[in-house]
Scaffold this active site. Structure first.
Site, PDB file in Angstrom:
ATOM      1  N   HIS A 229       0.862  -1.179   0.000  1.00 54.59           N
ATOM      2  CA  HIS A 229       0.000   0.000   0.000  1.00 54.59           C
ATOM      3  C   HIS A 229       0.901   1.232   0.000  1.00 54.59           C
ATOM      4  O   HIS A 229       2.104   1.122   0.129  1.00 54.59           O
ATOM      5  CB  HIS A 229      -0.964  -0.010   1.199  1.00 54.59           C
ATOM      6  CG  HIS A 229      -0.275  -0.005   2.521  1.00 54.59           C
ATOM      7  ND1 HIS A 229       0.062  -1.162   3.191  1.00 54.59           N
ATOM      8  CD2 HIS A 229       0.161   1.002   3.285  1.00 54.59           C
ATOM      9  CE1 HIS A 229       0.665  -0.848   4.315  1.00 54.59           C
ATOM     10  NE2 HIS A 229       0.749   0.462   4.405  1.00 54.59           N
ATOM     11  N   ASN A 230       0.296   2.404  -0.175  1.00 53.88           N
ATOM     12  CA  ASN A 230       1.064   3.654  -0.277  1.00 53.88           C
ATOM     13  C   ASN A 230       2.096   3.555  -1.404  1.00 53.88           C
ATOM     14  O   ASN A 230       3.293   3.692  -1.179  1.00 53.88           O
ATOM     15  CB  ASN A 230       1.747   4.007   1.049  1.00 53.88           C
ATOM     16  CG  ASN A 230       0.756   4.384   2.128  1.00 53.88           C
ATOM     17  OD1 ASN A 230      -0.376   4.751   1.840  1.00 53.88           O
ATOM     18  ND2 ASN A 230       1.168   4.306   3.372  1.00 53.88           N
TER      19      ASN A 230
ATOM     20  N   GLY B 210      -8.018  -2.193  11.146  1.00 52.25           N
ATOM     21  CA  GLY B 210      -8.666  -1.277  12.082  1.00 52.25           C
ATOM     22  C   GLY B 210      -7.627  -0.870  13.109  1.00 52.25           C
ATOM     23  O   GLY B 210      -6.595  -0.307  12.775  1.00 52.25           O
ATOM     24  N   SER B 211      -7.872  -1.206  14.345  1.00 53.75           N
ATOM     25  CA  SER B 211      -6.891  -0.951  15.396  1.00 53.75           C
ATOM     26  C   SER B 211      -6.616  -2.259  16.119  1.00 53.75           C
ATOM     27  O   SER B 211      -7.296  -3.256  15.899  1.00 53.75           O
ATOM     28  CB  SER B 211      -7.431   0.082  16.394  1.00 53.75           C
ATOM     29  OG  SER B 211      -8.397  -0.522  17.238  1.00 53.75           O
ATOM     30  N   MET B 212      -5.643  -2.224  17.011  1.00 54.60           N
ATOM     31  CA  MET B 212      -5.310  -3.438  17.761  1.00 54.60           C
ATOM     32  C   MET B 212      -6.435  -3.847  18.688  1.00 54.60           C
ATOM     33  O   MET B 212      -6.473  -4.966  19.167  1.00 54.60           O
ATOM     34  CB  MET B 212      -4.021  -3.237  18.545  1.00 54.60           C
ATOM     35  CG  MET B 212      -4.123  -2.187  19.601  1.00 54.60           C
ATOM     36  SD  MET B 212      -2.537  -1.997  20.412  1.00 54.60           S
ATOM     37  CE  MET B 212      -2.932  -0.658  21.508  1.00 54.60           C
TER      38      MET B 212
ATOM     39  N   SER C  71      -9.801  -6.182  12.106  1.00 53.45           N
ATOM     40  CA  SER C  71      -9.585  -5.828  10.711  1.00 53.45           C
ATOM     41  C   SER C  71     -10.556  -6.614   9.844  1.00 53.45           C
ATOM     42  O   SER C  71     -11.274  -7.478  10.339  1.00 53.45           O
ATOM     43  CB  SER C  71      -8.151  -6.169  10.301  1.00 53.45           C
ATOM     44  OG  SER C  71      -7.232  -5.514  11.134  1.00 53.45           O
TER      45      SER C  71
ATOM     46  N   HIS D 177      -6.467   1.243   2.953  1.00 57.01           N
ATOM     47  CA  HIS D 177      -5.636   0.167   3.506  1.00 57.01           C
ATOM     48  C   HIS D 177      -5.727   0.142   5.023  1.00 57.01           C
ATOM     49  O   HIS D 177      -5.119  -0.700   5.666  1.00 57.01           O
ATOM     50  CB  HIS D 177      -4.180   0.259   3.030  1.00 57.01           C
ATOM     51  CG  HIS D 177      -3.349   1.276   3.739  1.00 57.01           C
ATOM     52  ND1 HIS D 177      -2.765   1.035   4.951  1.00 57.01           N
ATOM     53  CD2 HIS D 177      -3.001   2.532   3.407  1.00 57.01           C
ATOM     54  CE1 HIS D 177      -2.088   2.101   5.338  1.00 57.01           C
ATOM     55  NE2 HIS D 177      -2.224   3.033   4.412  1.00 57.01           N
ATOM     56  N   GLY D 178      -6.512   1.020   5.593  1.00 59.63           N
ATOM     57  CA  GLY D 178      -6.702   1.034   7.039  1.00 59.63           C
ATOM     58  C   GLY D 178      -7.872   1.930   7.384  1.00 59.63           C
ATOM     59  O   GLY D 178      -8.388   2.658   6.539  1.00 59.63           O
TER      60      GLY D 178
ATOM     61  N   GLY E 177      -7.878   4.483   9.335  1.00 61.94           N
ATOM     62  CA  GLY E 177      -7.498   5.892   9.424  1.00 61.94           C
ATOM     63  C   GLY E 177      -7.544   6.403  10.854  1.00 61.94           C
ATOM     64  O   GLY E 177      -8.352   5.969  11.669  1.00 61.94           O
TER      65      GLY E 177
END
Length: 192
Positions: free
Chosen positions: A44-45, A94-96, A100, A118-119, A121
């Protein structure tokens, strides 16, 4: 950009190798016996030359995906053979604390050059998260919920707290409703 992409692929291979070594040491069995292998890898990126329809004409375009990853539809040339019938797999983190999602690329993704997030945010900067979230308390709360964490520092942990990120379910809902990728399964965190 190609050097950066190559480095990211190599870095993830090294990380996978080290994880396999740790599992082998702990379990006393070779990683191959435990069927531990890479399932899928995508960057990604990035910025890549790709062929896309622009104003109704197929053209070569430099597609820059910042905060995004590609989500090619079924049948597209660069989708690996194993995924040709279903579309390119995409993991949106997502987050820990929240988990996800695994998604797949869909034909409607053409409007975004087959790009998707890709996440989830961030909703706050890392500095803001360190000021508002207490890392030690966060570990205790997560363990009460069955999520076991090992972190190098409480500050680093606070930066990645669930409250520092957008709601992953809302992000996935918006992605699916926009028709740029389709959710397949939600992953729930158990350890970090």
């Amino acid at each position: 950009m190609k050097c950066g992409l190559n480095m990211s692929f190599a870095n993830r291979q090294v990380i996978l190798h080290r994880v396999r070594e740790v599992f082998s040491d702990v379990m006393g069995r070779p990683a191959e016996e435990m069927d531990m292998h890479m399932v899928y890898d995508v960057s990604h990126n990035t910025a890549k030359l790709e062929r896309h329809r622009v104003d109704g004409v197929e053209r070569e375009a430099l597609v820059h995906r910042k905060g995004a990853t590609r989500a090619f539809a079924p049948g597209m040339q660069d989708v690996p053979a194993a995924y040709q019938k279903i579309g390119q797999p995409v993991i949106i983190g997502g987050s820990m604390e929240t988990g996800s999602y695994l998604l797949i690329g869909v034909p409607g993704g053409e409007e975004t050059f087959f790009s998707t997030a890709h996440g989830s945010g961030r909703t706050m900067s890392r500095t803001q998260a360190r000021k508002q979230i207490h890392g030690k308390r966060l570990i205790e709360e997560m363990e009460r919920r069955g999520i076991y964490v090992r972190a190098a520092s409480f500050k680093g942990l606070a930066e990645e707290a669930g409250a520092a990120y957008k709601d992953i379910d809302d992000v996935i809902d918006a992605t699916a409703r926009a028709g740029i990728s389709r959710p397949v399964v939600r992953f729930v965190p158990i350890g970090m």
